[in-house]
Design a protein around this motif. Structure first.
Motif, mmCIF file in Angstrom:
data_model
loop_
_atom_site.group_PDB
_atom_site.id
_atom_site.type_symbol
_atom_site.label_atom_id
_atom_site.label_comp_id
_atom_site.label_asym_id
_atom_site.label_seq_id
_atom_site.Cartn_x
_atom_site.Cartn_y
_atom_site.Cartn_z
ATOM 1 N N THR A 55 0.849 -1.189 0.000
ATOM 2 C CA THR A 55 0.000 0.000 0.000
ATOM 3 C C THR A 55 0.883 1.235 0.000
ATOM 4 N N GLN A 56 0.581 2.157 -0.895
ATOM 5 C CA GLN A 56 1.409 3.348 -1.042
ATOM 6 C C GLN A 56 1.457 4.176 0.240
ATOM 7 N N ILE A 57 2.612 4.775 0.470
ATOM 8 C CA ILE A 57 2.815 5.790 1.494
ATOM 9 C C ILE A 57 3.198 7.071 0.773
ATOM 10 N N PHE A 58 2.621 8.189 1.152
ATOM 11 C CA PHE A 58 2.898 9.476 0.514
ATOM 12 C C PHE A 58 4.390 9.781 0.620
ATOM 13 N N ILE A 59 5.094 9.677 -0.508
ATOM 14 C CA ILE A 59 6.539 9.913 -0.522
ATOM 15 C C ILE A 59 6.812 11.411 -0.438
ATOM 16 N N GLY A 60 7.638 11.796 0.512
ATOM 17 C CA GLY A 60 8.062 13.196 0.607
ATOM 18 C C GLY A 60 6.986 14.135 1.090
ATOM 19 N N SER A 61 6.061 13.654 1.908
ATOM 20 C CA SER A 61 4.970 14.515 2.361
ATOM 21 C C SER A 61 5.470 15.703 3.186
ATOM 22 N N HIS A 62 6.694 15.622 3.703
ATOM 23 C CA HIS A 62 7.264 16.711 4.494
ATOM 24 C C HIS A 62 8.260 17.554 3.711
ATOM 25 N N TRP A 63 8.410 17.277 2.416
ATOM 26 C CA TRP A 63 9.510 17.906 1.661
ATOM 27 C C TRP A 63 9.332 19.415 1.492
ATOM 28 N N GLY A 64 8.119 19.912 1.647
ATOM 29 C CA GLY A 64 7.925 21.353 1.601
ATOM 30 C C GLY A 64 8.565 22.077 2.766
ATOM 31 N N SER A 65 9.030 21.338 3.777
ATOM 32 C CA SER A 65 9.710 21.933 4.925
ATOM 33 C C SER A 65 11.225 21.811 4.838
ATOM 34 N N VAL A 66 11.723 21.213 3.755
ATOM 35 C CA VAL A 66 13.172 21.103 3.556
ATOM 36 C C VAL A 66 13.729 22.484 3.213
#
Length: 540
Positions: free
Chosen positions: A63-74
């Protein structure tokens, strides 16, 4: 360096995971067909029988996991964050997406269905895809009419007639950059290398002056190019997390299973169903399932359900006949992708491909001094059997682009043929990418010409009361700063009196200090900015 970037928001220490995100929809179980969502406009993970990662590796979960869901905070290199609800750097996001299931929302997914219905090479027209007839679009649109002449040769571009279904399938795969690939940022590094290898290319920075050495050119090009695609990732994934929008495979299956929304007097009416479109989206009836009818192969059990013209996704072996296009039940619709991948594991808005590609195109245009590829044209021959998803193309063809922007726009458009995105994802992504590329270029030039630390920093003194003061200044992440007070303006005296030095993590620096008027003499406040810590005293 490694320790510094372990604090950049990517969560490298915990293998880039983000436990703060949870999808609002239960997974779409691909093996079962059909789909019902609690929140139609929000992202839905897919559940596979066998799942593979973006780089082609088998996954130990299905089942997919949202990849990079926090990347907007990098930490970005140059762009400004955060993103507001309706606007991002003069990009009016509400013009692309409303969050409502309105006519524009439905029409967007109808367009994706229509593009997927064009993937049959046995039933496709020949189209002229030469630069004389394609490209030259305005930013965030698909409105170009091509170019009259090649500026490098002063001659017209020759026609390039291609089977439309071949073209659509080829660009969907050429730009896919999915499993077992270099990914979109890597693809644009490959394109940059092809530019440098072109026989007419000269290593003149911004197209002017003396040619640079290969090493100096490469350092500048890779620094600016990858700074741009880095910031494009931060911006695009920040928007993906914020808007959390659904993908075509989820929405089309959901609306198709609900029914049709065009005519309450017909069967299977539902206000959130698919609009009926003659020859593209139809209601299966007793008349259409009879022998010789459009839906005869669907059988009587499909009566009352919604059918769409779509890629059949059946023949996946390279040596078999292409799947072609036929009527299928809308609740079983699939994009033109591999069955083990189907759709990327993150939200749709905005398209990462579009943002990456436009950001890279902005850099290559500026660093070479021309929006046109060397010689005014770059070509990629494609032979029959090249496709991976199914057999094809049906005949030899050549992909051609006059400018970097044309190539970037085609990368964005390819995701619609691939059934991955709706037009709003693509067009908004192009605008986001343009902003990122321009911002990185403007800042990056200061690194290239050495002017980054040559200007005086504006310092603001804030009185906090009770002889307490705070000094503020702008700073850049990664640079080194020293701050202090001194009774002298001599550099040597200033360096000796430094009370704080560090590598910046934030865009604003500050230092708090107390003054004892009856004890201390008058003096000076100063902030020193440097590219490395060599200027600063080392502690014992």
């Amino acid at each position: 360096m490694r320790t510094f970037f372990q604090q950049d928001g990517s969560n490298e220490i915990d293998e880039y995971t983000d436990v703060s995100y949870q999808p609002v929809n239960a997974p779409l179980v691909l093996a079962q067909g059909g789909n019902l969502m609690d929140h139609l406009t929000r992202w839905q993970p897919l559940q596979f029988e066998d799942a593979f990662s973006q780089t082609g590796q088998p996954l130990d979960f299905n089942t997919q996991i949202f990849i990079g869901s926090h990347w907007g905070s990098v930490w970005p290199f140059a762009i400004e964050l955060p993103i507001s609800e309706s606007e991002y750097q003069n990009i009016h996001l509400s013009a692309f997406i409303s969050g409502e299931v309105d006519k524009a929302f439905k029409d967007a997914f109808v367009e994706v269905i229509a593009m997927g219905a064009q993937l049959d090479p046995d039933d496709a027209p020949m189209v002229d895809m030469a630069p004389s007839n394609q490209g030259n679009h305005s930013l965030g649109a698909q409105d170009g009419k091509g170019y009259d002449i090649n500026p490098s040769t002063s001659e017209p571009y020759l026609p390039q007639w291609i089977n439309h279904a071949d073209y659509a399938r080829v660009i969907a795969e050429y730009w896919a950059d999915g499993p077992d690939s270099e990914t979109p940022p890597g693809h644009w590094n490959v394109i940059a290398n092809e530019v440098v290898d072109h026989p007419e290319f000269e290593r003149k920075f911004m197209g002017k002056g003396e040619s640079l050495s290969p090493l100096e050119w490469d350092v500048r090009m890779y620094f600016l190019l990858n700074g741009a695609v880095h910031d494009a990732a931060v911006a695009a994934w920040g928007l993906k997390r914020q808007f959390d929008t659904s993908r075509p495979v989820s929405v089309i299956r959901h609306m198709g299973q609900l029914g049709q929304c065009s005519d309450p007097s017909l069967g299977s009416y539902h206000p959130l169903g698919l609009p009926l479109v003659e020859g593209l989206i139809m209601l299966v009836t007793e008349e259409t399932v009879v022998a010789g009818g459009a839906h005869a192969h669907l059988g009587a059990s499909s009566i009352g359900q919604v059918a769409v013209r779509a890629w059949r996704a059946q023949a996946m072996e390279k040596d078999s006949k292409p799947s072609g296009v036929d009527w299928i039940l809308a609740q079983n619709w699939m994009p033109y992708q591999q069955a083990t991948f189907v759709t990327p594991a993150f939200a749709g808005f905005v398209s990462g491909h579009s943002a990456f590609s436009r950001a890279a195109a902005e850099i290559l245009t500026r660093i070479t001094g021309s929006e046109f590829f060397p010689g005014g044209l770059i070509e990629h021959p494609i032979e029959p059997g090249w496709l991976e998803f199914e057999q094809g193309p049906s005949q030899p063809m050549v992909l051609q682009w006059a400018t970097y922007f044309d190539a970037a726009d085609e990368a964005g458009k390819s995701r619609l043929y691939g059934g991955i995105h709706i037009p709003a994802d693509d067009f908004a992504g192009r605008k986001v990418g343009a902003y990122c590329g321009q911002a990185v270029w403007d800042l990056g030039l200061n690194y290239v010409d050495g002017s980054l630390t040559s200007n005086r920093l504006p310092i603001k003194l804030v009185t906090k009361g009770d002889n307490l003061f705070e000094v503020h200044w702008p700073q850049r992440r990664g640079l080194f700063y020293g701050v202090g007070r001194s009774s002298s303006l001599k550099i040597s005296d200033s360096m000796d009196s430094l009370v704080n030095f560090y590598r910046a993590k934030d865009k604003q620096g500050f230092w708090t200090f107390r003054v004892e008027p009856e004890v201390e003499e008058k003096g000076f406040l100063y902030v020193i900015e440097a590219l490395n810590d060599g200027l600063f005293p080392k502690s014992d």
